[in-house]
Structures are given as C-alpha cells and as structure tokens.
Design a protein around this motif. Structure first.
Motif, PDB file in Angstrom:
ATOM      1  N   ILE A 136      -3.863   5.487   9.483  1.00  0.00           N
ATOM      2  CA  ILE A 136      -5.389   5.842   8.571  1.00  0.00           C
ATOM      3  C   ILE A 136      -5.933   4.615   8.322  1.00  0.00           C
ATOM      4  CG2 ILE A 136      -2.043   6.243   7.325  1.00  0.00           C
ATOM      5  CD1 ILE A 136      -1.772   2.929   6.198  1.00  0.00           C
ATOM      6  N   THR A 137      -6.834   4.712   7.307  1.00  0.00           N
ATOM      7  CA  THR A 137      -7.496   3.129   7.186  1.00  0.00           C
ATOM      8  C   THR A 137      -7.068   2.308   6.353  1.00  0.00           C
ATOM      9  OG1 THR A 137      -9.825   4.576   8.174  1.00  0.00           O
ATOM     10  CG2 THR A 137     -10.095   2.866   6.973  1.00  0.00           C
ATOM     11  N   ILE A 138      -7.352   0.871   6.412  1.00  0.00           N
ATOM     12  CA  ILE A 138      -7.129  -0.054   5.554  1.00  0.00           C
ATOM     13  C   ILE A 138      -8.568  -0.847   5.829  1.00  0.00           C
ATOM     14  CG2 ILE A 138      -6.419  -2.800   4.669  1.00  0.00           C
ATOM     15  CD1 ILE A 138      -4.275   0.114   5.304  1.00  0.00           C
ATOM     16  N   GLY A 139      -9.076  -0.335   4.041  1.00  0.00           N
ATOM     17  CA  GLY A 139     -10.738  -1.415   3.720  1.00  0.00           C
ATOM     18  C   GLY A 139     -11.461  -2.527   4.033  1.00  0.00           C
ATOM     19  N   ASP A 140     -12.645  -2.692   4.433  1.00  0.00           N
ATOM     20  CA  ASP A 140     -12.988  -4.500   3.850  1.00  0.00           C
ATOM     21  C   ASP A 140     -12.580  -4.834   3.200  1.00  0.00           C
ATOM     22  OD1 ASP A 140     -14.279  -3.412   6.468  1.00  0.00           O
ATOM     23  OD2 ASP A 140     -16.707  -3.329   5.355  1.00  0.00           O
ATOM     24  N   GLY A 141     -11.578  -5.891   3.367  1.00  0.00           N
ATOM     25  CA  GLY A 141     -11.753  -6.749   1.848  1.00  0.00           C
ATOM     26  C   GLY A 141     -10.491  -6.770   1.686  1.00  0.00           C
ATOM     27  N   GLU A 152      -0.281   5.563   3.822  1.00  0.00           N
ATOM     28  CA  GLU A 152      -1.883   5.924   3.068  1.00  0.00           C
ATOM     29  C   GLU A 152      -2.960   5.075   3.326  1.00  0.00           C
ATOM     30  OE1 GLU A 152      -0.713   7.595  -0.406  1.00  0.00           O
ATOM     31  OE2 GLU A 152       0.443   8.807   0.067  1.00  0.00           O
ATOM     32  N   ASP A 153      -4.021   5.602   3.385  1.00  0.00           N
ATOM     33  CA  ASP A 153      -4.886   4.601   2.796  1.00  0.00           C
ATOM     34  C   ASP A 153      -5.264   3.816   2.262  1.00  0.00           C
ATOM     35  OD1 ASP A 153      -5.761   6.284   5.702  1.00  0.00           O
ATOM     36  OD2 ASP A 153      -7.568   7.309   4.056  1.00  0.00           O
ATOM     37  N   VAL A 154      -6.279   2.546   2.609  1.00  0.00           N
ATOM     38  CA  VAL A 154      -6.123   1.689   1.225  1.00  0.00           C
ATOM     39  C   VAL A 154      -7.406   1.086   0.848  1.00  0.00           C
ATOM     40  CG1 VAL A 154      -5.744  -0.699   0.754  1.00  0.00           C
ATOM     41  CG2 VAL A 154      -4.011   0.253   2.238  1.00  0.00           C
ATOM     42  N   PRO A 155      -8.730   1.318  -0.325  1.00  0.00           N
ATOM     43  CA  PRO A 155      -9.773   1.594  -0.046  1.00  0.00           C
ATOM     44  C   PRO A 155     -10.279  -0.196  -0.382  1.00  0.00           C
ATOM     45  CG  PRO A 155      -8.629   2.046  -2.114  1.00  0.00           C
ATOM     46  CD  PRO A 155      -7.206   2.144  -1.548  1.00  0.00           C
ATOM     47  N   ASN A 156     -11.155  -0.111  -0.031  1.00  0.00           N
ATOM     48  CA  ASN A 156     -12.231  -1.773   0.578  1.00  0.00           C
ATOM     49  C   ASN A 156     -11.417  -2.231  -0.787  1.00  0.00           C
ATOM     50  OD1 ASN A 156     -13.090  -0.679   2.950  1.00  0.00           O
ATOM     51  ND2 ASN A 156     -15.592   0.039   1.462  1.00  0.00           N
ATOM     52  N   GLU A 157     -11.593  -3.595  -0.702  1.00  0.00           N
ATOM     53  CA  GLU A 157     -11.102  -4.864  -2.113  1.00  0.00           C
ATOM     54  C   GLU A 157      -9.648  -4.701  -2.660  1.00  0.00           C
ATOM     55  OE1 GLU A 157     -12.613  -7.585  -1.997  1.00  0.00           O
ATOM     56  OE2 GLU A 157     -14.866  -7.223  -0.653  1.00  0.00           O
ATOM     57  N   ALA A 158      -9.241  -4.081  -2.169  1.00  0.00           N
ATOM     58  CA  ALA A 158      -7.741  -3.506  -2.855  1.00  0.00           C
ATOM     59  C   ALA A 158      -6.540  -4.129  -2.347  1.00  0.00           C
ATOM     60  CB  ALA A 158      -6.970  -1.648  -2.735  1.00  0.00           C
ATOM     61  N   THR A 159      -5.673  -4.171  -3.206  1.00  0.00           N
ATOM     62  CA  THR A 159      -4.694  -5.088  -3.151  1.00  0.00           C
ATOM     63  C   THR A 159      -3.155  -3.864  -2.825  1.00  0.00           C
ATOM     64  OG1 THR A 159      -5.623  -7.024  -3.653  1.00  0.00           O
ATOM     65  CG2 THR A 159      -2.204  -6.616  -3.619  1.00  0.00           C
ATOM     66  N   ALA A 160      -2.178  -3.512  -2.434  1.00  0.00           N
ATOM     67  CA  ALA A 160      -1.665  -3.256  -1.637  1.00  0.00           C
ATOM     68  C   ALA A 160      -0.282  -3.569  -1.508  1.00  0.00           C
ATOM     69  CB  ALA A 160      -1.699  -2.137  -0.636  1.00  0.00           C
ATOM     70  N   VAL A 161       1.037  -3.038  -2.320  1.00  0.00           N
ATOM     71  CA  VAL A 161       2.315  -4.184  -2.440  1.00  0.00           C
ATOM     72  C   VAL A 161       2.989  -2.729  -2.600  1.00  0.00           C
ATOM     73  CG1 VAL A 161       1.163  -5.816  -3.206  1.00  0.00           C
ATOM     74  CG2 VAL A 161       2.175  -4.656  -4.776  1.00  0.00           C
ATOM     75  N   GLY A 162       4.805  -2.637  -2.623  1.00  0.00           N
ATOM     76  CA  GLY A 162       5.438  -2.032  -2.533  1.00  0.00           C
ATOM     77  C   GLY A 162       5.956  -1.210  -1.235  1.00  0.00           C
ATOM     78  N   SER A 163       7.132  -0.719  -1.597  1.00  0.00           N
ATOM     79  CA  SER A 163       8.426   0.325  -0.613  1.00  0.00           C
ATOM     80  C   SER A 163       7.718   1.538  -1.321  1.00  0.00           C
ATOM     81  CB  SER A 163       9.017  -0.412   0.802  1.00  0.00           C
ATOM     82  OG  SER A 163       9.292   0.992   1.599  1.00  0.00           O
ATOM     83  N   PRO A 164       7.301   2.145  -0.778  1.00  0.00           N
ATOM     84  CA  PRO A 164       6.161   2.832   0.315  1.00  0.00           C
ATOM     85  C   PRO A 164       5.409   2.553  -1.062  1.00  0.00           C
ATOM     86  CG  PRO A 164       6.732   4.445  -1.042  1.00  0.00           C
ATOM     87  CD  PRO A 164       7.793   4.055  -1.129  1.00  0.00           C
TER      88      PRO A 164
END
Length: 194
Positions: A136-141, A152-164
C-alpha cells in the motif's frame, strides 16, 4: 554517506526536544546506528552479498532493537524515536524526513510475492505501535495514529486512525458547524464529528 549522516543528525536535533547535541545523537540514539548499519547492509544487498547483508542487519537488530531488512529502501532524514520493536520489511520504501515511533511495523500480509510491503511518502509520521501492512501507499505528509492497523492506501496529508484504520482528516477539508437532532451544535470535519 557522510552527507546523509549529517542531514540525519540535524533532522533528529530539529525533531526531538530531548536531543542536545549532534555528538549525543550520534553516540546514544539507536536509530542513528540502525540507519548507518542499514546503509551498509543495503549496499551489500545490492551487490548480491545477501548473507553478509543479513549478518549486518541482524547484528544491528541485536544492539538497537530495530529490525530493517537489507532490501528496504530508505530516504534521508529517517527518525525512529525510541525505536524498540520497529520492523521494516524487505520491499518497504520510505521517503525523506519520515518519523516512526517505537513498535511500528512496515510489514507484509503474508499473501503476496514481489512488492509486498508499504511505500511511505515524504514527511510522514507513524505513531507508536502502528501496523502498516501490504503493498500500500502512505501519501506525503500523512499521519498514522498510534496502534492503527493500516491495510489500505492513505492519501497525501490525511490522518488515519483505528483498527482497521480509516482516513479521518484531510488538510484541505473545511470545518462546518451543524445541529444534531437535539438542536446541539457540532463541528464536522471531512464528514467526521469532532
């Protein structure tokens, strides 16, 4: 190598308020030793000296608690804060100025062949205990919260939390205020209540 080392030391001084001098960082920070050893192991790996590459990486793991496969591609300015328990897989790619906290895994799911580990962009922060798994890809920032499980991929400048993990914040989102069914005002940010 020395130019990258100088950059890495300065980045840690800029990022860690507990760091007092380049000498202290160079001698006492396990992430510096892990990255130096990884650069040696990666060079051996590219020369197809796989046994020697793994020997260097496993010796480094023993002394630092940070396991980086010799095949992983790492940019400049990687800061692994505290570091213990960090695992970076063979086909992982890490951009510049990335911060990882202790217990982070950049691993595979066990199902793929070939490219099976994450690609992490520039200026990414991954919180302690986070598991980023698969191709998967973790975007810049981007920012990954502590103990998140990212599949799953995380877009640029996004914040991802939780499981999943779920993407909850984007830098270019707007905050709006709404009333709930009781007439109580709430703020919405990227369709999430905050």
């Amino acid at each position: 190598m020395f130019k990258n080392l100088k950059y890495d030391l300065q980045r840690i001084l800029d990022s860690d308020p507990a760091a007092r001098s380049k000498l202290e960082v160079f001698i006492l920070y396990p992430c510096v030793h892990a990255v130096i050893n990884h650069r040696i192991a990666h060079w051996l790996y590219k020369k197809k000296l796989f046994f020697l590459a793994r020997l260097v990486s496993q010796t480094s793991r023993h002394f630092t608690g940070i396991e980086i496969h010799p095949g992983a591609k790492i940019g400049k300015g990687l800061f692994i804060d505290h570091g213990m328990g960090v695992v970076i897989g063979e086909t992982a790619e890490i951009g510049d100025d990335v911060t990882l906290y202790h217990g982070v895994t950049l691993g595979g799911t066990g199902k793929e062949k070939g490219k099976r580990h994450p690609t992490v962009g520039n200026n990414v922060l991954i919180g302690c205990g986070a598991k980023v798994l698969g191709n998967i890809t973790i975007g810049d920032g981007a920012r990954i919260g502590a103990n998140a499980v990212v599949l799953e991929d995380v877009p640029n400048e996004a914040t991802a939390v939780g499981s999943p993990a779920k993407n909850i914040i984007k830098a270019n989102a707007t905050i709006i205020e709404i009333e709930d069914y009781r007439g109580k005002k709430k703020k919405m940010y990227n369709n999430m209540i905050i």
